[in-house]
Design an enzyme around this catalytic site. Sequence first.
Site, PDB file in Angstrom:
ATOM      1  N   GLU A  37       0.833  -1.211   0.000  1.00  0.00           N
ATOM      2  CA  GLU A  37       0.000   0.000   0.000  1.00  0.00           C
ATOM      3  C   GLU A  37       0.869   1.263   0.000  1.00  0.00           C
ATOM      4  OE1 GLU A  37      -3.401  -1.977   2.974  1.00  0.00           O
ATOM      5  OE2 GLU A  37      -1.809  -0.720   3.777  1.00  0.00           O
ATOM      6  N   THR A 115      -6.138  -0.361   3.606  1.00  0.00           N
ATOM      7  CA  THR A 115      -7.272  -1.113   3.060  1.00  0.00           C
ATOM      8  C   THR A 115      -8.168  -1.604   4.192  1.00  0.00           C
ATOM      9  OG1 THR A 115      -5.957  -3.123   3.088  1.00  0.00           O
ATOM     10  CG2 THR A 115      -6.002  -1.873   1.028  1.00  0.00           C
ATOM     11  N   LYS A 198     -14.459  -2.306   8.078  1.00  0.00           N
ATOM     12  CA  LYS A 198     -13.727  -3.036   9.113  1.00  0.00           C
ATOM     13  C   LYS A 198     -12.247  -2.830   8.832  1.00  0.00           C
ATOM     14  CE  LYS A 198     -13.160  -7.765  10.854  1.00  0.00           C
ATOM     15  NZ  LYS A 198     -12.065  -8.347  10.060  1.00  0.00           N
ATOM     16  N   ASP A 199     -11.671  -1.942   9.581  1.00  0.00           N
ATOM     17  CA  ASP A 199     -10.257  -1.584   9.525  1.00  0.00           C
ATOM     18  C   ASP A 199      -9.768  -0.914   8.243  1.00  0.00           C
ATOM     19  OD1 ASP A 199      -7.752  -3.174  11.496  1.00  0.00           O
ATOM     20  OD2 ASP A 199      -7.840  -1.178  10.681  1.00  0.00           O
ATOM     21  N   MET A 200      -9.213   0.280   8.452  1.00  0.00           N
ATOM     22  CA  MET A 200      -8.545   1.097   7.425  1.00  0.00           C
ATOM     23  C   MET A 200      -9.514   1.630   6.360  1.00  0.00           C
ATOM     24  SD  MET A 200      -5.138   0.812   8.343  1.00  0.00           S
ATOM     25  CE  MET A 200      -4.552  -0.037   9.788  1.00  0.00           C
ATOM     26  N   GLU A 201      -9.004   2.060   5.202  1.00  0.00           N
ATOM     27  CA  GLU A 201      -9.817   2.983   4.396  1.00  0.00           C
ATOM     28  C   GLU A 201     -10.176   2.687   2.939  1.00  0.00           C
ATOM     29  OE1 GLU A 201      -7.247   4.316   6.282  1.00  0.00           O
ATOM     30  OE2 GLU A 201      -8.396   5.136   7.922  1.00  0.00           O
ATOM     31  N   ASP A 205     -12.297  -6.141   0.381  1.00  0.00           N
ATOM     32  CA  ASP A 205     -13.102  -7.365   0.504  1.00  0.00           C
ATOM     33  C   ASP A 205     -14.444  -7.045   1.157  1.00  0.00           C
ATOM     34  OD1 ASP A 205     -10.629  -7.370   2.578  1.00  0.00           O
ATOM     35  OD2 ASP A 205     -12.469  -7.891   3.631  1.00  0.00           O
TER      36      ASP A 205
HETATM   37  N1  ADE Z   1      -7.925  -4.960   5.745  1.00  0.00           N
HETATM   38  C1  ADE Z   1      -8.426  -5.304   4.559  1.00  0.00           C
HETATM   39  N2  ADE Z   1      -9.514  -6.096   4.689  1.00  0.00           N
HETATM   40  C2  ADE Z   1      -9.715  -6.236   6.022  1.00  0.00           C
HETATM   41  C3  ADE Z   1     -10.679  -6.918   6.803  1.00  0.00           C
HETATM   42  N3  ADE Z   1     -11.657  -7.635   6.248  1.00  0.00           N
HETATM   43  N4  ADE Z   1     -10.564  -6.844   8.146  1.00  0.00           N
HETATM   44  C4  ADE Z   1      -9.571  -6.141   8.699  1.00  0.00           C
HETATM   45  N5  ADE Z   1      -8.640  -5.492   8.024  1.00  0.00           N
HETATM   46  C5  ADE Z   1      -8.709  -5.515   6.693  1.00  0.00           C
END
Ligand code: ADE
Length: 247
Positions: A37, A115, A198-201, A205
């Site tokens: 990243e 991400t 769920k976590d970051m920007e 997924d």
């Molecule tokens: N980073 C990218 N995808 C993620 C997820 N599903 N959960 C936590 N961190 C992530």
Amino acid sequence: MAPLGENGDAAEEAMVGSDEECRPISSILIIIAMQTEAMPVVNKFELKEETDSLFPSGVPWVRYHGTYKDLQIDLVWPGKDPTLGVDSVGTVSASLVTYAAIQTLKPDLIINAGTCGGFKAKGASIGDVCLVSDVAFHDRRIPIPVFDLYGVGLKKSFPAPNLLKELNLKIGKLSTGDSLDMSPQDESSIIANDATFKDMEAVTDIVDGDKPTAEEFLQNLVAVTAALDQAVAQVVDFINGKSLSKL
Ligand code: ADE
């Protein structure tokens, strides 16, 4: 953007209008957890790795530095785990490296980019680039009164309404933790946190989709990173010449 303190609104009100808030931002610190990243952003701004990272000896943290327009840019990546050789992802490394970087660099603004997983039920799609309005933990369960709230640790991010509008980003709440997968307990906490992300920007997924998260994450990481890299560049361009109160 970095979260505000416990009393987010009061802190923000106190800051708006102060000299700090009204002078143009001159230094920014970008924290990115994964090398995949980070490198496109390093290359885009032609940042150079600093041999004297300013960090304590022995830590794997890597600092890149450069000047872009009127901004001093530092990008810090927590580096590879010295034993296992993988990116030092997760909240422990992120907290330590951010604390150390604030102490040494004293930036005007911190951008934490990376991400995340997104929830399609809350409108997220692969490749969306989003700004986080609120952050809370989903894996710090302490079922004792008041400690339960401490565990969730809800914080507001620094508000940036003009940036949000200008760059046409999605906004949502983020639930954070230290796992890529999602246990049933995490899921309940994430729903309680009303999270879209769920976590970051930038969404790699769909957490509530059909594909296994790890597979979908690895499949989309490089493509989504390109979207993230473009968004970080737009954010930096937007910030240039502006004060905190104009974000
Ligand atoms: N980073 C990218 N995808 C993620 C997820 N599903 N959960 C936590 N961190 C992530």
